[in-house]
Design an enzyme around this catalytic site. Sequence first.
Site, PDB file in Angstrom:
ATOM      1  N   ILE A  31      -1.964  -6.151  14.764  1.00  0.00           N
ATOM      2  CA  ILE A  31      -1.462  -7.218  15.641  1.00  0.00           C
ATOM      3  C   ILE A  31      -2.092  -7.167  17.047  1.00  0.00           C
ATOM      4  CG2 ILE A  31       0.545  -6.050  16.675  1.00  0.00           C
ATOM      5  CD1 ILE A  31       2.199  -8.539  15.999  1.00  0.00           C
ATOM      6  N   ASN A  86      -3.409   8.555  12.926  1.00  0.00           N
ATOM      7  CA  ASN A  86      -2.688   9.353  13.917  1.00  0.00           C
ATOM      8  C   ASN A  86      -1.391   9.927  13.333  1.00  0.00           C
ATOM      9  OD1 ASN A  86      -4.625   8.541  15.867  1.00  0.00           O
ATOM     10  ND2 ASN A  86      -3.485   6.661  16.280  1.00  0.00           N
ATOM     11  N   GLN A  93       0.351   8.432  17.610  1.00  0.00           N
ATOM     12  CA  GLN A  93       1.077   7.603  16.625  1.00  0.00           C
ATOM     13  C   GLN A  93       2.218   6.873  17.318  1.00  0.00           C
ATOM     14  OE1 GLN A  93       2.723   9.751  13.250  1.00  0.00           O
ATOM     15  NE2 GLN A  93       3.042   7.852  12.084  1.00  0.00           N
ATOM     16  N   HIS A  99      -0.241   5.087   8.282  1.00  0.00           N
ATOM     17  CA  HIS A  99      -1.245   4.017   8.212  1.00  0.00           C
ATOM     18  C   HIS A  99      -2.587   4.543   8.669  1.00  0.00           C
ATOM     19  CE1 HIS A  99       0.646   3.971  12.160  1.00  0.00           C
ATOM     20  NE2 HIS A  99      -0.530   3.561  12.639  1.00  0.00           N
ATOM     21  N   PHE A 100      -3.626   3.869   8.220  1.00  0.00           N
ATOM     22  CA  PHE A 100      -4.999   4.230   8.561  1.00  0.00           C
ATOM     23  C   PHE A 100      -5.640   3.036   9.248  1.00  0.00           C
ATOM     24  CE2 PHE A 100      -5.455   8.123   5.996  1.00  0.00           C
ATOM     25  CZ  PHE A 100      -4.306   8.037   5.235  1.00  0.00           C
ATOM     26  N   HIS A 101      -6.288   3.269  10.371  1.00  0.00           N
ATOM     27  CA  HIS A 101      -6.988   2.200  11.089  1.00  0.00           C
ATOM     28  C   HIS A 101      -8.422   2.090  10.587  1.00  0.00           C
ATOM     29  CE1 HIS A 101      -4.049   1.955  14.515  1.00  0.00           C
ATOM     30  NE2 HIS A 101      -3.802   3.181  14.132  1.00  0.00           N
TER      31      HIS A 101
HETATM   32  P1  5GP Z   1      -0.623   4.023  15.737  1.00  0.00           P
HETATM   33  O1  5GP Z   1      -0.726   4.110  17.229  1.00  0.00           O
HETATM   34  O2  5GP Z   1       0.779   4.343  15.252  1.00  0.00           O
HETATM   35  O3  5GP Z   1      -1.682   4.784  15.003  1.00  0.00           O
HETATM   36  O4  5GP Z   1      -0.928   2.511  15.390  1.00  0.00           O
HETATM   37  C1  5GP Z   1       0.032   1.532  15.278  1.00  0.00           C
HETATM   38  C2  5GP Z   1      -0.696   0.220  15.184  1.00  0.00           C
HETATM   39  O5  5GP Z   1       0.152  -0.739  14.614  1.00  0.00           O
HETATM   40  C3  5GP Z   1      -1.156  -0.325  16.532  1.00  0.00           C
HETATM   41  O6  5GP Z   1      -2.564  -0.518  16.520  1.00  0.00           O
HETATM   42  C4  5GP Z   1      -0.390  -1.633  16.675  1.00  0.00           C
HETATM   43  O7  5GP Z   1      -1.136  -2.633  17.289  1.00  0.00           O
HETATM   44  C5  5GP Z   1      -0.050  -1.975  15.236  1.00  0.00           C
HETATM   45  N1  5GP Z   1       1.183  -2.725  15.073  1.00  0.00           N
HETATM   46  C6  5GP Z   1       2.385  -2.426  15.637  1.00  0.00           C
HETATM   47  N2  5GP Z   1       3.319  -3.315  15.250  1.00  0.00           N
HETATM   48  C7  5GP Z   1       2.692  -4.170  14.399  1.00  0.00           C
HETATM   49  C8  5GP Z   1       3.130  -5.319  13.663  1.00  0.00           C
HETATM   50  O8  5GP Z   1       4.292  -5.734  13.710  1.00  0.00           O
HETATM   51  N3  5GP Z   1       2.207  -5.939  12.891  1.00  0.00           N
HETATM   52  C9  5GP Z   1       0.909  -5.503  12.808  1.00  0.00           C
HETATM   53  N4  5GP Z   1       0.083  -6.204  12.033  1.00  0.00           N
HETATM   54  N5  5GP Z   1       0.460  -4.439  13.507  1.00  0.00           N
HETATM   55  C10 5GP Z   1       1.337  -3.786  14.278  1.00  0.00           C
END
Ligand code: 5GP
Length: 137
Positions: A31, A86, A93, A99-101
């Site tokens: 998002i 993360n 995280q 999840h994986f980016h």
């Molecule tokens: P983290 O920092 O946990 O590795 O990554 C979380 C990711 O999830 C972030 O890049 C953030 O932009 C994404 N994200 C958070 N909430 C949502 C959502 O409601 N929908 C989508 N598609 N992505 C989200």
Amino acid sequence: MTNCIFCRIASGEIPSSVIYEDEDFKVIMDIAPAAKGHAIILTKKHFANLFELEEDVAGKVLSVAKKVAAAMKEELCCDGINLLQNNGEAAGQTVFHLHFHLIPRYKDDDVHIKWKPGRYEDGEAADIAAKIAGRLI
Ligand code: 5GP
Ligand code: ZN
């Protein structure tokens, strides 16, 4: 977990832009992308992080990442892709559903995934490696 945003997206309760889906994973657009096309691979089952991930799902995720990365590279004509994951707040995280980016990268882009290179004293790396190895099961 009904209060987990990624569980709700993975189940389809909350709509998302889906790139790929199978019985174990849903790959969607992030998002707030680091770059356009930034995708996240969600497990359908709730695991908070890598430590909780079940072996059979773990064994499948890289195949999904490889497939989607190839399609992203072809469509976006990016110069590279970061596969990033993360675990824990200290590691960045923010959503506690595994999840994986997949982040498309371009030469001289404004995405920064960096650390200051450190160094080991003599024998220190081997010592740490042996200690971690001793905990493998
Ligand atoms: P983290 O920092 O946990 O590795 O990554 C979380 C990711 O999830 C972030 O890049 C953030 O932009 C994404 N994200 C958070 N909430 C949502 C959502 O409601 N929908 C989508 N598609 N992505 C989200
Ligand atoms: Zn969840």
